[in-house]
Design a protein around this motif. Structure first.
Motif, PDB file in Angstrom:
ATOM      1  N   MET A  61       0.830  -1.205   0.000  1.00  0.00           N
ATOM      2  CA  MET A  61       0.000   0.000   0.000  1.00  0.00           C
ATOM      3  C   MET A  61       0.868   1.260   0.000  1.00  0.00           C
ATOM      4  SD  MET A  61      -3.103  -1.118   2.569  1.00  0.00           S
ATOM      5  CE  MET A  61      -4.211   0.240   2.162  1.00  0.00           C
ATOM      6  N   VAL A  62       1.961   1.236   0.748  1.00  0.00           N
ATOM      7  CA  VAL A  62       2.871   2.391   0.772  1.00  0.00           C
ATOM      8  C   VAL A  62       3.487   2.592  -0.609  1.00  0.00           C
ATOM      9  CG1 VAL A  62       5.071   3.254   1.676  1.00  0.00           C
ATOM     10  CG2 VAL A  62       3.354   2.335   3.240  1.00  0.00           C
ATOM     11  N   ARG A  63       3.976   1.510  -1.222  1.00  0.00           N
ATOM     12  CA  ARG A  63       4.587   1.627  -2.553  1.00  0.00           C
ATOM     13  C   ARG A  63       3.590   2.173  -3.578  1.00  0.00           C
ATOM     14  NH1 ARG A  63       6.907  -3.034  -0.840  1.00  0.00           N
ATOM     15  NH2 ARG A  63       5.516  -4.394  -2.004  1.00  0.00           N
ATOM     16  N   GLN A  64       2.345   1.701  -3.534  1.00  0.00           N
ATOM     17  CA  GLN A  64       1.326   2.198  -4.454  1.00  0.00           C
ATOM     18  C   GLN A  64       1.112   3.699  -4.275  1.00  0.00           C
ATOM     19  OE1 GLN A  64      -1.951  -0.248  -3.250  1.00  0.00           O
ATOM     20  NE2 GLN A  64      -1.459  -1.909  -4.675  1.00  0.00           N
ATOM     21  N   ARG A  65       1.077   4.133  -3.048  1.00  0.00           N
ATOM     22  CA  ARG A  65       0.832   5.552  -2.781  1.00  0.00           C
ATOM     23  C   ARG A  65       2.023   6.421  -3.159  1.00  0.00           C
ATOM     24  NH1 ARG A  65      -2.574   2.608  -0.841  1.00  0.00           N
ATOM     25  NH2 ARG A  65      -4.665   3.259  -0.235  1.00  0.00           N
ATOM     26  N   ILE A  66       3.216   5.893  -3.012  1.00  0.00           N
ATOM     27  CA  ILE A  66       4.404   6.642  -3.449  1.00  0.00           C
ATOM     28  C   ILE A  66       4.346   6.859  -4.955  1.00  0.00           C
ATOM     29  CG2 ILE A  66       6.915   6.469  -3.776  1.00  0.00           C
ATOM     30  CD1 ILE A  66       7.017   5.122  -0.982  1.00  0.00           C
ATOM     31  N   GLU A  67       4.006   5.792  -5.691  1.00  0.00           N
ATOM     32  CA  GLU A  67       3.893   5.912  -7.152  1.00  0.00           C
ATOM     33  C   GLU A  67       2.781   6.874  -7.537  1.00  0.00           C
ATOM     34  OE1 GLU A  67       3.426   1.999  -8.814  1.00  0.00           O
ATOM     35  OE2 GLU A  67       5.231   1.260  -7.818  1.00  0.00           O
ATOM     36  N   SER A  68       1.650   6.802  -6.845  1.00  0.00           N
ATOM     37  CA  SER A  68       0.533   7.699  -7.141  1.00  0.00           C
ATOM     38  C   SER A  68       0.904   9.151  -6.867  1.00  0.00           C
ATOM     39  CB  SER A  68      -0.695   7.325  -6.309  1.00  0.00           C
ATOM     40  OG  SER A  68      -1.166   6.054  -6.654  1.00  0.00           O
ATOM     41  N   ALA A  69       1.565   9.397  -5.739  1.00  0.00           N
ATOM     42  CA  ALA A  69       1.968  10.759  -5.396  1.00  0.00           C
ATOM     43  C   ALA A  69       2.910  11.317  -6.460  1.00  0.00           C
ATOM     44  CB  ALA A  69       2.632  10.786  -4.018  1.00  0.00           C
ATOM     45  N   ARG A  70       3.823  10.484  -6.926  1.00  0.00           N
ATOM     46  CA  ARG A  70       4.764  10.912  -7.966  1.00  0.00           C
ATOM     47  C   ARG A  70       4.009  11.264  -9.249  1.00  0.00           C
ATOM     48  NH1 ARG A  70       8.244   6.461  -8.404  1.00  0.00           N
ATOM     49  NH2 ARG A  70       8.954   7.045  -6.338  1.00  0.00           N
ATOM     50  N   ALA A  71       3.045  10.411  -9.614  1.00  0.00           N
ATOM     51  CA  ALA A  71       2.262  10.665 -10.828  1.00  0.00           C
ATOM     52  C   ALA A  71       1.427  11.938 -10.685  1.00  0.00           C
ATOM     53  CB  ALA A  71       1.354   9.470 -11.118  1.00  0.00           C
ATOM     54  N   TYR A  72       0.842  12.149  -9.516  1.00  0.00           N
ATOM     55  CA  TYR A  72       0.053  13.357  -9.296  1.00  0.00           C
ATOM     56  C   TYR A  72       0.925  14.608  -9.382  1.00  0.00           C
ATOM     57  CZ  TYR A  72      -4.042  10.672  -7.801  1.00  0.00           C
ATOM     58  OH  TYR A  72      -5.124   9.839  -7.749  1.00  0.00           O
ATOM     59  N   GLU A  73       2.138  14.534  -8.817  1.00  0.00           N
ATOM     60  CA  GLU A  73       3.046  15.687  -8.889  1.00  0.00           C
ATOM     61  C   GLU A  73       3.408  16.003 -10.329  1.00  0.00           C
ATOM     62  OE1 GLU A  73       6.324  14.675  -6.369  1.00  0.00           O
ATOM     63  OE2 GLU A  73       5.378  15.543  -4.610  1.00  0.00           O
ATOM     64  N   GLU A  74       3.707  14.962 -11.098  1.00  0.00           N
ATOM     65  CA  GLU A  74       4.061  15.168 -12.505  1.00  0.00           C
ATOM     66  C   GLU A  74       2.896  15.751 -13.278  1.00  0.00           C
ATOM     67  OE1 GLU A  74       5.412  11.349 -13.824  1.00  0.00           O
ATOM     68  OE2 GLU A  74       7.264  11.472 -12.648  1.00  0.00           O
ATOM     69  N   GLY A  75       1.678  15.420 -12.865  1.00  0.00           N
ATOM     70  CA  GLY A  75       0.490  15.938 -13.529  1.00  0.00           C
ATOM     71  C   GLY A  75       0.024  17.269 -12.969  1.00  0.00           C
ATOM     72  N   GLY A  76       0.752  17.820 -11.994  1.00  0.00           N
ATOM     73  CA  GLY A  76       0.395  19.105 -11.432  1.00  0.00           C
ATOM     74  C   GLY A  76      -0.760  19.058 -10.439  1.00  0.00           C
ATOM     75  N   ARG A  77      -1.086  17.885  -9.943  1.00  0.00           N
ATOM     76  CA  ARG A  77      -2.189  17.731  -8.983  1.00  0.00           C
ATOM     77  C   ARG A  77      -1.610  17.620  -7.572  1.00  0.00           C
ATOM     78  NH1 ARG A  77      -7.050  15.888 -11.169  1.00  0.00           N
ATOM     79  NH2 ARG A  77      -7.786  16.693  -9.187  1.00  0.00           N
ATOM     80  N   LEU A  78      -1.089  18.705  -7.077  1.00  0.00           N
ATOM     81  CA  LEU A  78      -0.370  18.701  -5.808  1.00  0.00           C
ATOM     82  C   LEU A  78      -1.260  18.364  -4.616  1.00  0.00           C
ATOM     83  CD1 LEU A  78       1.990  21.762  -6.353  1.00  0.00           C
ATOM     84  CD2 LEU A  78       2.418  19.336  -6.779  1.00  0.00           C
ATOM     85  N   GLU A  79      -2.544  18.756  -4.659  1.00  0.00           N
ATOM     86  CA  GLU A  79      -3.441  18.438  -3.540  1.00  0.00           C
ATOM     87  C   GLU A  79      -3.668  16.935  -3.433  1.00  0.00           C
ATOM     88  OE1 GLU A  79      -5.949  18.694  -7.155  1.00  0.00           O
ATOM     89  OE2 GLU A  79      -4.396  19.983  -6.354  1.00  0.00           O
ATOM     90  N   LEU A  80      -3.733  16.247  -4.567  1.00  0.00           N
ATOM     91  CA  LEU A  80      -3.890  14.791  -4.525  1.00  0.00           C
ATOM     92  C   LEU A  80      -2.600  14.105  -4.086  1.00  0.00           C
ATOM     93  CD1 LEU A  80      -6.034  14.226  -7.745  1.00  0.00           C
ATOM     94  CD2 LEU A  80      -6.783  14.124  -5.362  1.00  0.00           C
ATOM     95  N   ALA A  81      -1.462  14.650  -4.503  1.00  0.00           N
ATOM     96  CA  ALA A  81      -0.168  14.106  -4.069  1.00  0.00           C
ATOM     97  C   ALA A  81      -0.034  14.225  -2.560  1.00  0.00           C
ATOM     98  CB  ALA A  81       0.977  14.822  -4.777  1.00  0.00           C
TER      99      ALA A  81
END
Length: 152
Positions: A61-81
């Motif tokens: 679960m931690v690894r999934q969230r790290i990947e998601s946070a990275r993807a959100y940052e790259e997409g400019g969705r900082l609140e979701l990250a």
């Protein structure tokens, strides 16, 4: 107190303290554990996963969230990250302490000595030894190349 009991107590406490974000994450954790319990029953086990399996679930679960946070940052969705990072914090409360780099090196050396590894062919034995002792305490995707360098 088992990890399952600690999670249940934390969920009750989050309800009492009116912490909706923490409660939501704890419910996600419990749902993942219950899914694994059901899968274990289908496979013929007694239906309750062990603390080691729960730790593995939490690590995923931690690894999934790290990947998601990275993807959100790259997409400019900082609140979701930021939301993903907050969930990581809640999940990590229930994981064992992560080993620091020196401790990881020492663990690798000990595992290599324990199994008598001398060549790259022994890498599987070394990784199995590390996983049996340090599940949830180190990132095995990073440890694998380190073991390979030592044996190669």
């Amino acid at each position: 107190m088992t990890l399952r009991e600690r999670l249940q107590d934390a969920m009750k406490e989050a309800m009492r303290a009116k912490q909706p974000d923490r409660l939501s994450t704890l419910r996600l954790i419990n749902a993942a554990i219950k899914d694994r319990d059901i899968a274990a029953r289908v496979d013929g086990a007694d239906g309750m996963v062990s603390d080691e399996e729960i730790t593995a679930i939490l690590g995923r679960m931690v690894r999934q969230r790290i990947e998601s946070a990275r993807a959100y940052e790259e997409g400019g969705r900082l609140e979701l990250a930021e939301k993903e990072r907050a969930e990581i914090g809640v999940i990590e409360d229930f994981l064992p302490r992560q080993l620091d780099p020196e401790e990881v090196e020492a663990a690798i050396s000990a595992a290599i000595a324990e199994v008598g590894a001398t060549t790259i062919r022994d890498m599987g034995k070394v990784m199995a030894e590390l996983k049996s002792r340090y599940t949830g305490q180190m990132d095995f995707s990073a440890v694998g190349p380190m073991v390979k360098d030592r044996l190669g």
